[in-house]
Write an enzyme that holds these catalytic residues in place. Structure first.
Site, short mmCIF file in Angstrom:
data_model
loop_
_atom_site.label_atom_id
_atom_site.label_comp_id
_atom_site.label_asym_id
_atom_site.label_seq_id
_atom_site.Cartn_x
_atom_site.Cartn_y
_atom_site.Cartn_z
N GLU A 123 -7.03 4.81 7.78
CA GLU A 123 -6.83 6.24 7.43
C GLU A 123 -8.07 6.80 6.73
OE1 GLU A 123 -3.04 5.51 5.60
OE2 GLU A 123 -2.23 5.09 7.59
N ASN B 188 0.87 -1.18 0.00
CA ASN B 188 0.00 0.00 0.00
C ASN B 188 0.91 1.23 0.00
OD1 ASN B 188 -1.80 2.04 0.55
ND2 ASN B 188 -2.34 1.33 2.62
N SER C 70 3.29 -1.98 10.43
CA SER C 70 4.73 -2.01 10.72
C SER C 70 5.40 -3.33 10.34
CB SER C 70 4.99 -1.66 12.18
OG SER C 70 4.67 -0.29 12.40
N LYS D 57 0.12 4.27 -0.35
CA LYS D 57 -0.55 5.47 0.21
C LYS D 57 -0.32 6.68 -0.69
CE LYS D 57 -0.27 3.32 4.70
NZ LYS D 57 -0.25 3.46 6.13
N GLU E 230 -5.37 -4.97 10.80
CA GLU E 230 -4.37 -3.92 10.94
C GLU E 230 -4.64 -3.11 12.21
OE1 GLU E 230 -2.37 -2.74 7.01
OE2 GLU E 230 -4.14 -1.51 7.21
N HIS F 275 -9.67 1.17 5.02
CA HIS F 275 -8.38 1.38 5.70
C HIS F 275 -8.59 2.37 6.84
CE1 HIS F 275 -4.29 2.60 6.50
NE2 HIS F 275 -3.90 1.50 5.91
N GLY G 136 2.41 2.29 10.82
CA GLY G 136 3.42 3.35 10.69
C GLY G 136 4.14 3.71 11.98
#
Ligand code: PGA
Length: 249
Positions: free
Chosen positions: A98, A8, A210, A10, A166, A96, A172
């Site tokens: 985000e 991904n 991560s 992003k 996730e 996701h 991250g």
């Protein structure tokens, strides 16, 4: 089951960087001497067609990072599943964290997006996971099972989509759950999916958050982990290639 390694990207990079990365993976694939997992790269919208063009005769598939549930219409700034399919995407990430956080996406819209993607012939990758607070207070299993119940349309077939666990606090951050925790949660996901859907145990369940070249093999070796969804490390050719090579199936 053949494992999945999904990158991904992003909202990162330039067109030249996306092309360089895609070409880099293509070269590695062509030189590979062992069976590879399913590899899917998910660049930002503007770079999809360039990456698809580079990878068109390769086994690497391309996916998008989101889609709109309607096929077409007055939705300025949005992109439909039909349009993604039209340019050659095979997969689309849905829900996701985000998107949930910055675009306030909830279960109702996520379900519609999944339905629209499947209807058109794209394979959605549904992302679920608990936040730091929920993790700290021991509510992970409850949250994951609740999200599976609320986000997944009930009448889908197992080969039509994938689910990625996730944890929000792992994305991250350089932190990951312990292998024992991942094993427990992925086991629960398989159980929930198999009780919810006929053949649900066949739905690929992925871990994301991560993932690095160092931890990929240990996570991939856990029972019920059918692949990885990789953010930061997928932007680095050498590291992502190591992650791909950590896969055994
Ligand atoms: P990360 O992101 O690998 O950079 O933690 C994973 C993701 O958001 O899919």
């Amino acid at each position: 089951m053949q494992q999945y390694i999904i990158g991904n990207w992003k909202m990162n990079g330039t067109k030249a960087e996306a092309q360089k990365l895609a070409t880099g993976f293509l070269n590695r694939i062509q030189e590979a001497t062992r069976p590879l997992p399913h590899i899917v790269l998910c660049p930002s919208y503007p770079y999809l067609t360039s990456v698809i063009e580079i990878l068109k005769h390769s086994p690497i598939d391309v996916g998008a990072q989101d889609c709109h549930p309607e096929k077409s219409g007055a939705f300025t700034g949005d992109v439909s599943a039909a349009q993604l399919l039209d340019v050659g995407c095979k997969y689309v990430i849905i829900g996701h964290s985000e998107r949930r956080r910055y675009h306030h996406e909830g279960s109702a819209i996520i379900r519609r997006k999944i339905e629209s993607a499947i209807k058109i012939g794209l394979r959605p990758i549904l992302c679920i996971g608990e936040n730091a607070e929920e993790h700290k207070t021991g509510r992970t299993l409850h949250i994951v099972s609740q999200q599976l119940a609320s986000d997944l349309p009930s009448d889908q077939k197992p080969h039509e989509f994938l689910v990625a666990y996730e944890p929000l606090w792992a994305i991250g951050s350089g932190q990951t759950p312990s292998l024992k925790e991942v094993e427990e949660i992925m086991g629960l996901m398989k159980y929930e999916l198999s009780t919810r859907l006929l053949g649900g145990a066949l739905i690929p369940t992925l871990y994301g958050g991560s993932v690095t070249a160092e931890n990929a093999a240990d996570i991939l070796n856990l029972p019920h982990v059918d692949g990885l969804l990789v953010g930061g490390a997928s932007l680095k050719l050498d590291e992502f290639w190591e992650v791909i090579n950590a896969s055994e199936r």
